[in-house]
Design a protein around this motif. Sequence first.
Motif, PDB file in Angstrom:
ATOM      1  N   GLU A 111     -11.209   3.476 -16.721  1.00 53.54           N
ATOM      2  CA  GLU A 111     -12.387   4.311 -16.960  1.00 53.54           C
ATOM      3  C   GLU A 111     -13.576   3.432 -17.399  1.00 53.54           C
TER       4      GLU A 111
ATOM      5  N   THR B 266     -15.259   1.228 -15.680  1.00 53.64           N
ATOM      6  CA  THR B 266     -15.407  -0.075 -15.022  1.00 53.64           C
ATOM      7  C   THR B 266     -16.678  -0.104 -14.165  1.00 53.64           C
TER       8      THR B 266
ATOM      9  N   THR C 100       0.831  -1.207   0.000  1.00 52.77           N
ATOM     10  CA  THR C 100       0.000   0.000   0.000  1.00 52.77           C
ATOM     11  C   THR C 100       0.867   1.259   0.000  1.00 52.77           C
ATOM     12  N   GLN C 101       0.503   2.203  -0.846  1.00 53.27           N
ATOM     13  CA  GLN C 101       1.166   3.510  -0.920  1.00 53.27           C
ATOM     14  C   GLN C 101       2.615   3.453  -1.408  1.00 53.27           C
TER      15      GLN C 101
ATOM     16  N   MET D 111      -0.595   1.698  -6.368  1.00 55.43           N
ATOM     17  CA  MET D 111      -2.032   1.440  -6.226  1.00 55.43           C
ATOM     18  C   MET D 111      -2.736   1.944  -7.478  1.00 55.43           C
ATOM     19  N   ARG D 112      -3.427   1.038  -8.160  1.00 58.56           N
ATOM     20  CA  ARG D 112      -4.033   1.394  -9.446  1.00 58.56           C
ATOM     21  C   ARG D 112      -5.519   1.686  -9.315  1.00 58.56           C
ATOM     22  N   LEU D 113      -5.989   2.631 -10.112  1.00 59.26           N
ATOM     23  CA  LEU D 113      -7.432   2.884 -10.179  1.00 59.26           C
ATOM     24  C   LEU D 113      -8.022   1.953 -11.233  1.00 59.26           C
ATOM     25  N   PRO D 114      -9.311   1.560 -11.084  1.00 60.72           N
ATOM     26  CA  PRO D 114      -9.903   0.730 -12.144  1.00 60.72           C
ATOM     27  C   PRO D 114      -9.972   1.529 -13.448  1.00 60.72           C
TER      28      PRO D 114
ATOM     29  N   ARG E  19       2.776   4.764  -9.874  1.00 57.24           N
ATOM     30  CA  ARG E  19       1.883   4.492  -8.743  1.00 57.24           C
ATOM     31  C   ARG E  19       1.719   2.995  -8.543  1.00 57.24           C
TER      32      ARG E  19
END
Length: 218
Positions: free
Chosen positions: A68, A70, A50-51, A63-66, A61
Amino acid sequence: MPKPFTSIVLVLTLLMMIPLALLAKQRVIKGRSPRASLVWDMDNQDKVKTQKANAMFADGRGMRLPPEGTVARDDVVGNPGLTEGMVDGVWVEAFPVPVDEALLTRGRERFEIYCAVCHGYSGEGDGMINKRANSLMEGTWVPPTNLVSDAVVARPVGHLYNTIRRGIRNMPPYAAQIPVDDRWAIVSYVRALQLSRGAATVSDLSAEDRVALGAAAE
Ligand code: HEC
């Protein structure tokens, strides 16, 4: 056997047991660092913490964002009246789900779990948390709204739904705890509480119920 020899063997045997004893102790003591293990299996693996940064991605980064667009597998898509309580910027006035006894029963159960702590079992804003906050007399407490007041009776169902989903002013959102169907179930129960607290008139009853109550037919 000569005496000194016996002593040496004894001392050596005891010394040999120390590492084993230490290992055995490591297996059982509690501590913040991971246990010592002889066979690592999958205890230690490469992973992104984490982080922490990760050089594999261009932006570094970990930690990935889902991606666009999703949606969760059980998300309803394309029915904003149901999922947002709003269609084209207007709160929905009618329930987007069938209101029946099962919905009300579920709504009551969920209301009593999630809302009654603040708003009280009757919805009048006299829940346990409110009582406790008042007893502390800190002067900063915003009381939970009386849900059977005229102001809340006048709210469209879509607005009530949105209050659960996103919270309102000092009230936190409950979207994470309460899924879409249960939010509507709770809204239906809030409406039932309002009706039971005076918002209903004789004309809301069916002809049979009016007769049963001895009320004049209109
Ligand atoms: C932690 C306490 C707390 C819980 C739990 C809580 N509320 Fe509230 N609620 C509040 C407070 C405080 C306000 C008033 C917020 C303000 O005026 O700043 C409020 C306001 C409201 C309002 C009035 C919004 C308006 O139109 O002005 C509604 C409706 C409402 N809550 C419904 C619910 C429902 C339904 C639940 C259960 C899912 C719930 N609340 C759970 C504290 C809570």
